[in-house]
Motif scaffolding. Structure first.
Motif, short mmCIF file in Angstrom:
data_model
loop_
_atom_site.label_atom_id
_atom_site.label_comp_id
_atom_site.label_asym_id
_atom_site.label_seq_id
_atom_site.Cartn_x
_atom_site.Cartn_y
_atom_site.Cartn_z
N UNK A 25 31.60 12.58 14.10
CA UNK A 25 30.62 12.59 13.16
C UNK A 25 29.67 11.20 13.34
N UNK A 26 30.45 10.04 13.51
CA UNK A 26 29.98 8.94 13.84
C UNK A 26 29.00 8.85 15.07
N UNK A 27 29.58 9.40 16.13
CA UNK A 27 28.83 9.26 17.28
C UNK A 27 27.45 10.30 17.27
N UNK A 28 27.85 11.59 16.72
CA UNK A 28 26.49 12.48 16.42
C UNK A 28 25.35 11.82 15.81
N UNK A 29 25.77 11.09 14.46
CA UNK A 29 24.79 10.48 13.71
C UNK A 29 24.34 9.24 14.45
N UNK A 30 25.00 8.28 15.40
CA UNK A 30 24.43 7.46 16.05
C UNK A 30 23.29 7.75 17.12
N UNK A 34 19.26 7.13 17.58
CA UNK A 34 18.89 6.67 18.83
C UNK A 34 17.70 7.46 19.47
N UNK A 35 18.33 8.78 19.55
CA UNK A 35 17.26 9.91 20.21
C UNK A 35 15.93 9.98 19.54
N UNK A 36 16.04 10.07 18.08
CA UNK A 36 14.62 10.02 17.30
C UNK A 36 13.74 9.08 17.40
N UNK A 37 14.63 7.71 17.40
CA UNK A 37 13.69 6.50 17.47
C UNK A 37 12.95 6.25 19.11
N UNK A 38 13.87 6.68 19.97
CA UNK A 38 13.23 6.67 21.38
C UNK A 38 12.03 7.54 21.66
N UNK A 39 12.13 8.89 20.81
CA UNK A 39 11.17 9.74 21.41
C UNK A 39 9.84 9.53 20.29
N UNK A 40 10.07 8.87 19.18
CA UNK A 40 8.96 8.51 18.26
C UNK A 40 8.32 7.17 18.96
N UNK A 41 9.12 6.23 19.25
CA UNK A 41 8.58 5.02 19.96
C UNK A 41 7.74 5.21 21.01
N UNK A 85 28.91 17.73 20.60
CA UNK A 85 29.69 17.02 19.54
C UNK A 85 29.85 17.97 18.45
N UNK A 86 28.75 18.59 18.08
CA UNK A 86 28.62 19.47 16.94
C UNK A 86 29.56 20.58 16.95
#
Length: 310
Positions: A25-30, A34-41, A85-86
């Motif tokens: 669960x921690x890896x999934x959230x982390x 990071x994926x959303x930040x990368x795509x948005x940035x 993971x999910x």
């Protein structure tokens, strides 16, 4: 065992970063964050570059392509990793593995070529400023970008075609969180001599060539900066390439840790950590490096965000 049983493996098991259930669960959230930040940035970098006429220059054309490549790079790896993971299955089909392998090779090498092209651009701007406009014209810049796309596309396709001729008869466990070429070749039952040879000759050339171009460009950039008499002029010239130099340092330091440092059976965890830095952290940090250390980009991002808010 007959040949049908020897060649019936069409699914691979990806061990991922951790096999501990309490860490999933921690890896999934982390990694989702990071994926959303990368795509948005990186999307903001592309939109800001396209919307501000002051950024319609060769350097920002290359930067927009680098941002697009970084989105593709991380999107090749992270969505499948999050799905595994999910679901808890950690399986990837043969076709999905080849697809991931193709796009990973494409975008990784495209980053490599674009960083070399950007180094060449900084060399022309600092070492030969009087010839910069004539040399780095729009047609030549488009040719450099198109050439980078073509070379990396055919290079990735070459390795995929060579992999399709191999047989996989077990085991099917890949000690990684995505389908990388070297771990996959270790699972082949048939001879990988041609694959290994092409990996050394072609991939080595395509990796080392741009890196040598970057080192040569920065060598002449350093000489040009040292010849500037004004301290303010030196600072201005140096600041124009600090963002690119930071991205190059981050990209190649992590790539060398993944592919050039000797690995062993006991260093699987270390290899995966380097791979996370190379495939996830580097694309995520690139927009921050270029936006925080570049006044023009910060101004363009500010205009873009104000326009969206209004």
């Amino acid at each position: 065992m007959d040949r049908r049983n020897q060649t019936c493996i069409y699914e691979f098991l990806l061990l991922g970063l951790s096999e501990q259930p309490e860490q999933q669960l921690l890896l999934f959230g982390l990694f989702l964050g990071m994926y959303l930040i990368t795509v948005l940035g990186n999307l903001l970098i592309i939109l800001a570059t396209g919307s501000d006429v002051h950024l319609h220059t060769p350097m920002y054309l290359f930067l927009a392509n680098l941002s697009f490549s970084d989105i593709g790079f991380i999107s090749t790896v992270i969505p499948k990793m999050l799905d595994n993971i999910s679901s808890g299955r950690k399986l990837i089909s043969y076709g999905e593995c080849l697809t991931q392998l193709y796009f990973f090779g494409l975008f990784a090498n495209l980053d490599n070529f674009l960083l070399a092209v950007m180094a060449l651009d900084r060399y022309m701007a600092i070492s030969r400023p009087l010839h910069y406009v004539m040399t780095m014209n729009s047609q030549r810049c488009v040719l450099l970008v198109a050439g980078s796309w073509m070379v990396t596309t055919f290079h990735a396709l070459l390795h995929i075609l060579l992999v399709t001729r191999l047989s996989f008869c077990g085991p099917n466990v890949i000690p990684h969180f995505f389908c990388d070429l070297v771990p996959l070749l270790k699972l082949a039952c048939s001879s990988t001599y041609i694959n290994d040879l092409m990996l050394i000759l072609v991939a080595g050339t395509l990796l080392i060539g741009p890196f040598v171009c970057i080192l040569t460009s920065y060598f002449y950039i350093a000489l040009a900066i040292l010849r500037i008499n004004s301290p303010k002029g030196k600072q201005r010239a140096f600041s124009s390439c600090t963002s690119h130099f930071s991205v190059v340092s981050l990209f190649y330091s992590t790539a060398i840790g993944v592919y050039l440092c000797p690995s062993s059976a006991t260093s699987g965890g270390k290899d995966r950590v380097f791979s996370v830095m190379y495939t996830v952290v580097t694309p995520m940090l690139n927009p921050f490096i270029y936006s925080l250390r570049n006044r023009d980009m910060k101004g363009a991002l500010g205009k873009l965000l104000r326009r969206k808010t209004l």
